[in-house]
Scaffold this active site. Structure first.
Site, PDB file in Angstrom:
ATOM      1  N   ASP A 156       0.397  20.035  -6.125  1.00  0.00           N
ATOM      2  CA  ASP A 156      -0.040  18.845  -6.798  1.00  0.00           C
ATOM      3  C   ASP A 156      -1.127  18.712  -7.877  1.00  0.00           C
ATOM      4  OD1 ASP A 156       0.742  15.930  -7.251  1.00  0.00           O
ATOM      5  OD2 ASP A 156      -0.653  15.264  -5.727  1.00  0.00           O
ATOM      6  N   ALA A 177      -4.768   8.354   1.036  1.00  0.00           N
ATOM      7  CA  ALA A 177      -5.756   8.153   1.681  1.00  0.00           C
ATOM      8  C   ALA A 177      -6.602   7.354   0.605  1.00  0.00           C
ATOM      9  CB  ALA A 177      -6.420   9.542   2.065  1.00  0.00           C
ATOM     10  N   GLY A 185      -1.822   6.964  -2.125  1.00  0.00           N
ATOM     11  CA  GLY A 185      -0.898   6.878  -1.256  1.00  0.00           C
ATOM     12  C   GLY A 185      -1.047   7.400   0.309  1.00  0.00           C
ATOM     13  N   LYS A 242     -12.809  11.081   3.357  1.00  0.00           N
ATOM     14  CA  LYS A 242     -11.489  10.823   3.082  1.00  0.00           C
ATOM     15  C   LYS A 242     -10.629  10.160   4.323  1.00  0.00           C
ATOM     16  CE  LYS A 242      -7.471  13.016   0.849  1.00  0.00           C
ATOM     17  NZ  LYS A 242      -6.909  14.158   0.265  1.00  0.00           N
TER      18      LYS A 242
END
Length: 254
Positions: free
Chosen positions: A197, A86, A84, A103
């Site tokens: 995360d 990169a 969402g 990235k």
């Protein structure tokens, strides 16, 4: 009359690609089409609707909206992953032939100042960290208005890919992976960084059995929330309860 270059997408396809890849909203595409229908050249209508100059639009058309990307100074390879925030592409620097990963920020997020700030914060954290189990950021730059991180290239596959393919880990092997990740998290804790995360998709498993944490997009200090009050960063299936509630003051235990 010369035939049209088959490698250049026609107007309708180009518009669809711009919307699909996040460079143009559906509303802006409709505005551009309406203006073109009223007699305005599509190139001018697109520039006004998107805020992109003609040079950028020409570049995007020629590269099929950067799929694959063309970035000066790099030879692009395969797409390594997409999320969402990169896309990550394999690449090689032309000046020294070093294999790296790029990235590239998703265009839709480039219009969001908070998302861009978070993306650049990831670059800052990765460049200052000295934790062996975390992928290194070599440099950060902008291209066509997008933030780009040049990262250490890590071979292998993510733990998520391995699990989705049905791989099952023996107890000793699984314990070894958990211990490696725990050491990496301890290194982050000592550096004052909370990841927020941690999940299989952010862990790269190398052929030699080593693991690297490859995404710090939601990382920050233990005292910062990372968003507006009451908001939550991270992937729902892997959130600690206090993180899911949007509480501030998270620390390494989360």
């Amino acid at each position: 009359m010369a035939a049209a270059d088959a490698s250049i997408p026609p107007d309708q396809e180009f518009l669809a690609l711009l919307v699909h890849r996040g460079w143009l909203t559906r509303e802006a595409a409709r505005e551009a089409l309406a203006a073109a229908g009223a007699g305005s050249p599509l190139a001018e209508s697109l520039a006004e609707a998107s805020g992109l100059d003609q040079r950028t639009l020409g570049w995007l058309r020629r590269t099929h909206v950067m799929n694959p990307p063309e970035i000066p100074g790099y030879r692009m390879g395969e797409r390594l992953g997409s999320g969402g925030t990169a896309e990550v592409w394999a690449a090689q620097r032309e000046k020294d032939f070093q294999r790296i990963a790029l990235k590239i920020q998703q265009p839709a997020l480039a219009r969001d100042p908070l998302a861009t700030q978070r993306f650049l914060e990831e670059a800052r954290v990765l460049q200052t960290l000295k934790v062996p189990g975390v992928v290194r950021c070599l440099r950060a730059f902008r291209f066509l208005g997008l933030c780009v991180l040049e990262l250490e290239r890590v071979s292998g596959r993510t733990l998520e890919e391995e699990l989705e393919d049905g791989r099952r880990f023996e107890e000793r092997e699984a314990l070894g992976l958990v211990l490696q990740v725990a050491r990496t998290l301890e290194g982050l804790r000592e550096a004052g960084v909370v990841h927020r995360d941690l999940k299989p998709g952010n862990l790269m498993l190398n052929a030699d059995g080593s693991v690297k944490l490859i995404d710090l997009g939601f990382a920050g200090s233990g005292t910062e929330q990372g968003g507006a009050a009451g908001t939550t960063l991270g992937t729902p299936a892997y959130l600690a309860p206090e993180q899911a509630r949007g509480e501030s003051g998270l620390d390494a235990r989360a």
